[in-house]
Design a protein around this motif. Structure first.
Motif, mmCIF file in Angstrom:
data_model
loop_
_atom_site.group_PDB
_atom_site.id
_atom_site.type_symbol
_atom_site.label_atom_id
_atom_site.label_comp_id
_atom_site.label_asym_id
_atom_site.label_seq_id
_atom_site.Cartn_x
_atom_site.Cartn_y
_atom_site.Cartn_z
ATOM 1 N N ASN A 65 2.810 -4.296 -14.038
ATOM 2 C CA ASN A 65 1.676 -4.216 -13.120
ATOM 3 C C ASN A 65 1.808 -5.327 -12.086
ATOM 4 O OD1 ASN A 65 0.788 -2.255 -14.836
ATOM 5 N ND2 ASN A 65 -0.989 -3.372 -15.569
ATOM 6 N N PHE A 66 1.652 -4.963 -10.826
ATOM 7 C CA PHE A 66 1.688 -5.933 -9.732
ATOM 8 C C PHE A 66 0.282 -6.080 -9.170
ATOM 9 C CE2 PHE A 66 5.947 -4.094 -9.748
ATOM 10 C CZ PHE A 66 6.768 -5.208 -9.564
ATOM 11 N N THR A 67 0.023 -7.197 -8.506
ATOM 12 C CA THR A 67 -1.213 -7.338 -7.749
ATOM 13 C C THR A 67 -0.853 -7.329 -6.274
ATOM 14 O OG1 THR A 67 -1.117 -9.753 -7.785
ATOM 15 C CG2 THR A 67 -2.362 -8.665 -9.555
ATOM 16 N N THR A 68 -1.789 -6.888 -5.464
ATOM 17 C CA THR A 68 -1.602 -6.849 -4.025
ATOM 18 C C THR A 68 -2.940 -7.132 -3.355
ATOM 19 O OG1 THR A 68 -0.912 -5.477 -2.147
ATOM 20 C CG2 THR A 68 -1.954 -4.330 -3.978
ATOM 21 N N GLU A 69 -2.891 -7.616 -2.130
ATOM 22 C CA GLU A 69 -4.128 -7.863 -1.391
ATOM 23 C C GLU A 69 -4.619 -6.596 -0.712
ATOM 24 O OE1 GLU A 69 -3.560 -11.159 1.231
ATOM 25 O OE2 GLU A 69 -3.202 -12.555 -0.411
ATOM 26 N N ASP A 70 -3.760 -5.569 -0.569
ATOM 27 C CA ASP A 70 -4.154 -4.333 0.122
ATOM 28 C C ASP A 70 -3.483 -3.141 -0.567
ATOM 29 O OD1 ASP A 70 -4.689 -2.214 1.827
ATOM 30 O OD2 ASP A 70 -4.407 -3.415 3.644
ATOM 31 N N CYS A 71 -4.186 -2.589 -1.528
ATOM 32 C CA CYS A 71 -3.654 -1.471 -2.322
ATOM 33 C C CYS A 71 -3.351 -0.257 -1.442
ATOM 34 C CB CYS A 71 -4.665 -1.110 -3.419
ATOM 35 S SG CYS A 71 -4.160 0.217 -4.510
ATOM 36 N N ASP A 72 -4.206 0.020 -0.480
ATOM 37 C CA ASP A 72 -4.020 1.213 0.351
ATOM 38 C C ASP A 72 -2.786 1.086 1.253
ATOM 39 O OD1 ASP A 72 -6.558 3.041 -0.091
ATOM 40 O OD2 ASP A 72 -7.225 0.956 -0.066
ATOM 41 N N ALA A 73 -2.581 -0.096 1.832
ATOM 42 C CA ALA A 73 -1.403 -0.301 2.685
ATOM 43 C C ALA A 73 -0.127 -0.226 1.850
ATOM 44 C CB ALA A 73 -1.491 -1.653 3.391
ATOM 45 N N LEU A 74 -0.157 -0.829 0.668
ATOM 46 C CA LEU A 74 1.011 -0.768 -0.206
ATOM 47 C C LEU A 74 1.287 0.675 -0.621
ATOM 48 C CD1 LEU A 74 2.366 -3.050 -2.774
ATOM 49 C CD2 LEU A 74 1.812 -0.758 -3.564
ATOM 50 N N PHE A 75 0.222 1.418 -0.961
ATOM 51 C CA PHE A 75 0.387 2.822 -1.346
ATOM 52 C C PHE A 75 1.073 3.608 -0.225
ATOM 53 C CE2 PHE A 75 -0.978 7.226 -1.388
ATOM 54 C CZ PHE A 75 -0.624 7.597 -2.675
ATOM 55 N N ALA A 76 0.622 3.412 1.018
ATOM 56 C CA ALA A 76 1.212 4.149 2.145
ATOM 57 C C ALA A 76 2.698 3.826 2.276
ATOM 58 C CB ALA A 76 0.458 3.810 3.427
ATOM 59 N N ARG A 77 3.036 2.545 2.150
ATOM 60 C CA ARG A 77 4.438 2.145 2.297
ATOM 61 C C ARG A 77 5.311 2.713 1.183
ATOM 62 N NH1 ARG A 77 4.313 -3.443 2.074
ATOM 63 N NH2 ARG A 77 5.219 -3.546 0.013
ATOM 64 N N VAL A 78 4.829 2.646 -0.059
ATOM 65 C CA VAL A 78 5.635 3.128 -1.183
ATOM 66 C C VAL A 78 5.740 4.650 -1.140
ATOM 67 C CG1 VAL A 78 5.858 3.194 -3.697
ATOM 68 C CG2 VAL A 78 5.079 1.103 -2.575
ATOM 69 N N ARG A 79 4.639 5.331 -0.815
ATOM 70 C CA ARG A 79 4.687 6.795 -0.725
ATOM 71 C C ARG A 79 5.665 7.232 0.350
ATOM 72 N NH1 ARG A 79 -0.678 9.972 0.575
ATOM 73 N NH2 ARG A 79 -0.438 8.738 2.429
ATOM 74 N N GLU A 80 5.685 6.534 1.486
ATOM 75 C CA GLU A 80 6.591 6.870 2.579
ATOM 76 C C GLU A 80 8.055 6.750 2.156
ATOM 77 O OE1 GLU A 80 5.538 5.395 6.525
ATOM 78 O OE2 GLU A 80 7.649 4.850 6.760
ATOM 79 N N SER A 81 8.324 5.916 1.146
ATOM 80 C CA SER A 81 9.704 5.760 0.660
ATOM 81 C C SER A 81 10.173 6.967 -0.139
ATOM 82 C CB SER A 81 9.822 4.508 -0.207
ATOM 83 O OG SER A 81 9.272 4.737 -1.504
ATOM 84 N N GLY A 82 9.222 7.835 -0.498
ATOM 85 C CA GLY A 82 9.573 8.999 -1.303
ATOM 86 C C GLY A 82 9.395 8.781 -2.791
ATOM 87 N N ALA A 83 8.823 7.654 -3.182
ATOM 88 C CA ALA A 83 8.603 7.384 -4.605
ATOM 89 C C ALA A 83 7.626 8.405 -5.193
ATOM 90 C CB ALA A 83 8.049 5.974 -4.800
#
Length: 136
Positions: A86-104
């Motif tokens: 489990n990771f922590t982030t300051e912006d879950c939505d921005a991280l989600f967009a970036r990871v989803r864009e990678s095709g994960a």
């Protein structure tokens, strides 16, 4: 007591794909990359946490495992039932967009959880579940 987490391990079946995901997509850095007797251990970590490392290792790196145990570990990894970290982030939505864009592989879109965090989840290229949590 001054107990702290130093290293955790994640089983991966393709180190090059894993390194691309953990470094290029998540922004971690490679700290060490060791090859020995046909196996490989790659240590990655967040530049923000130089004292905490994640070792990407073969699914059956333990020399004490029987051949049947090794096969079971490889099958569990292939099914995607092994947990990662489990990771922590300051912006879950921005991280989600970036990871989803990678095709994960998306497991869960950003959601406000009843236990007080907003989180999302993906599978890494090996199938491990990774969660990303944002505290309020």
């Amino acid at each position: 007591m001054d107990l702290k987490l130093h290293t955790c391990f994640i089983a991966v079946d393709d180190h090059d794909k894993a390194i691309a995901f953990y470094c290029d997509v998540l922004g971690l850095e490679v700290r060490n990359d060791v090859k020995y007797e046909g196996m490989r251990w790659t240590t990655v970590g967040s530049p923000l946490q130089p004292d905490v490392s994640i070792v990407l290792e073969p699914p059956a790196a333990n020399p004490d495992l029987s051949p049947a145990d090794r096969e079971s570990m490889e099958q569990l990894l292939a099914k995607g039932v092994l947990r990662g970290v489990n990771f922590t982030t300051e912006d879950c939505d921005a991280l989600f967009a970036r990871v989803r864009e990678s095709g994960a592989d998306v497991i869960q879109e950003p959601t406000d959880m009843p236990y007080g965090v907003r989180d999302c989840a993906f599978r890494d290229p090996a199938g491990n579940m990774l969660r990303f949590m944002q505290s309020p």
